[in-house]
Design an enzyme around this catalytic site. Sequence first.
Site, PDB file in Angstrom:
ATOM      1  N   ASP A 103       1.737   2.296  -1.519  1.00 17.89           N
ATOM      2  CA  ASP A 103       1.603   3.471  -2.595  1.00 17.89           C
ATOM      3  C   ASP A 103       0.945   3.723  -3.769  1.00 17.89           C
ATOM      4  O   ASP A 103       0.081   4.492  -3.858  1.00 17.89           O
ATOM      5  CB  ASP A 103       2.673   3.897  -2.277  1.00 17.89           C
ATOM      6  CG  ASP A 103       4.058   3.524  -2.861  1.00 17.89           C
ATOM      7  OD1 ASP A 103       3.552   1.645  -3.037  1.00 17.89           O
ATOM      8  OD2 ASP A 103       4.886   3.662  -2.809  1.00 17.89           O
ATOM      9  N   ASP A 106       1.807  -1.024  -9.799  1.00 20.50           N
ATOM     10  CA  ASP A 106       2.799  -1.241 -10.811  1.00 20.50           C
ATOM     11  C   ASP A 106       2.401  -2.177 -11.629  1.00 20.50           C
ATOM     12  O   ASP A 106       1.192  -2.323 -12.717  1.00 20.50           O
ATOM     13  CB  ASP A 106       4.176  -0.406 -10.660  1.00 20.50           C
ATOM     14  CG  ASP A 106       5.038   0.420 -11.657  1.00 20.50           C
ATOM     15  OD1 ASP A 106       5.040  -0.051 -12.912  1.00 20.50           O
ATOM     16  OD2 ASP A 106       5.033   1.057 -11.639  1.00 20.50           O
ATOM     17  N   GLY A 108       2.087  -5.303 -10.419  1.00 23.81           N
ATOM     18  CA  GLY A 108       1.656  -6.745  -9.929  1.00 23.81           C
ATOM     19  C   GLY A 108       2.758  -6.885  -9.364  1.00 23.81           C
ATOM     20  O   GLY A 108       1.965  -8.159  -8.097  1.00 23.81           O
ATOM     21  N   THR A 110       4.813  -7.088  -7.203  1.00 23.25           N
ATOM     22  CA  THR A 110       5.238  -6.688  -5.428  1.00 23.25           C
ATOM     23  C   THR A 110       3.883  -7.602  -5.149  1.00 23.25           C
ATOM     24  O   THR A 110       3.477  -8.400  -4.401  1.00 23.25           O
ATOM     25  CB  THR A 110       5.218  -5.949  -5.025  1.00 23.25           C
ATOM     26  OG1 THR A 110       6.208  -4.998  -6.259  1.00 23.25           O
ATOM     27  CG2 THR A 110       5.276  -5.268  -3.441  1.00 23.25           C
ATOM     28  N   LYS A 134      -1.712   1.763 -11.919  1.00 20.10           N
ATOM     29  CA  LYS A 134      -0.926   2.177 -13.317  1.00 20.10           C
ATOM     30  C   LYS A 134      -1.216   1.293 -14.036  1.00 20.10           C
ATOM     31  O   LYS A 134      -0.900  -0.191 -13.939  1.00 20.10           O
ATOM     32  CB  LYS A 134       0.314   2.334 -13.841  1.00 20.10           C
ATOM     33  CG  LYS A 134       1.280   3.161 -12.987  1.00 20.10           C
ATOM     34  CD  LYS A 134       2.943   2.988 -13.485  1.00 20.10           C
ATOM     35  CE  LYS A 134       3.954   4.127 -13.057  1.00 20.10           C
ATOM     36  NZ  LYS A 134       5.465   3.876 -13.028  1.00 20.10           N
ATOM     37  N   ASP A 162       9.748   7.481  -3.761  1.00 22.68           N
ATOM     38  CA  ASP A 162      10.785   7.801  -4.062  1.00 22.68           C
ATOM     39  C   ASP A 162      11.777   7.629  -5.633  1.00 22.68           C
ATOM     40  O   ASP A 162      11.577   6.722  -6.066  1.00 22.68           O
ATOM     41  CB  ASP A 162      12.466   7.107  -2.966  1.00 22.68           C
ATOM     42  CG  ASP A 162      12.121   5.759  -3.285  1.00 22.68           C
ATOM     43  OD1 ASP A 162      11.515   5.403  -3.734  1.00 22.68           O
ATOM     44  OD2 ASP A 162      13.721   5.399  -3.221  1.00 22.68           O
TER      45      ASP A 162
END
Length: 179
Positions: A103, A106, A108, A110, A134, A162
């Site tokens: 999704d 950010d 990186g 993950t 980002k 979320d």
Amino acid sequence: MQEIQIHNSTFESYLTENEIDSSVQKIAVAINSEYQDRHVLFIAVLNGSFMFCSDLLKKITVSCAVSFVKMQSYEGQETTGKVSELIGLSEDLNGVDVVIVEDIVDTGNTLEKLYALLNDKSVNSIKTATLLYKPEAYKKNLPIDFVGIEIPNEFVLGYGLDYDGLGRNLSKIYKLKKH
Ligand code: XMP
Ligand code: MG
């Protein structure tokens, strides 16, 4: 401008359904052209990417399968810097061409963890498709091959993303309102 309240924070409307849909379409066209006459295994990163993955795969015309991993790095509106694997991959991935479906990328963290997991399983190739990216927050050197929309380093939610469990069902994307 439409505003919504989630927990104790106010979010303002940021990306419309049309903007999201054209980005998903753009990514699908790029993947369909890149993997023409090949087979792709999409690996979607839960929870955030479920909606993007669903919309993206409806636009994919090449031979494909889909599997899911569950990773967690965010608590509330902050990255924790640590990534935990909550559901892993059980299938044989030897020689497979993988497209990671995120999704948002950010820091990186993950992505880096996932690359390590996949390389351990001797996949043939790894590419990444992410709806949101980002660039100001990204700290890694791994390539991000298919990017929908580059966004500033601000907290967003909706369309799968979320804030502490809430907001995933929204069909638009909202960003945290600054006071
Ligand atoms: P990293 O830092 O590992 O972050 O690239 C990737 C994961 O963190 C979550 N994330 C967000 N979730 N709004 C959210 O709702 C955001 O602005 C945001 N930034 C990162 C997301 O799960 C992503 O896969
Ligand atoms: Mg995610």
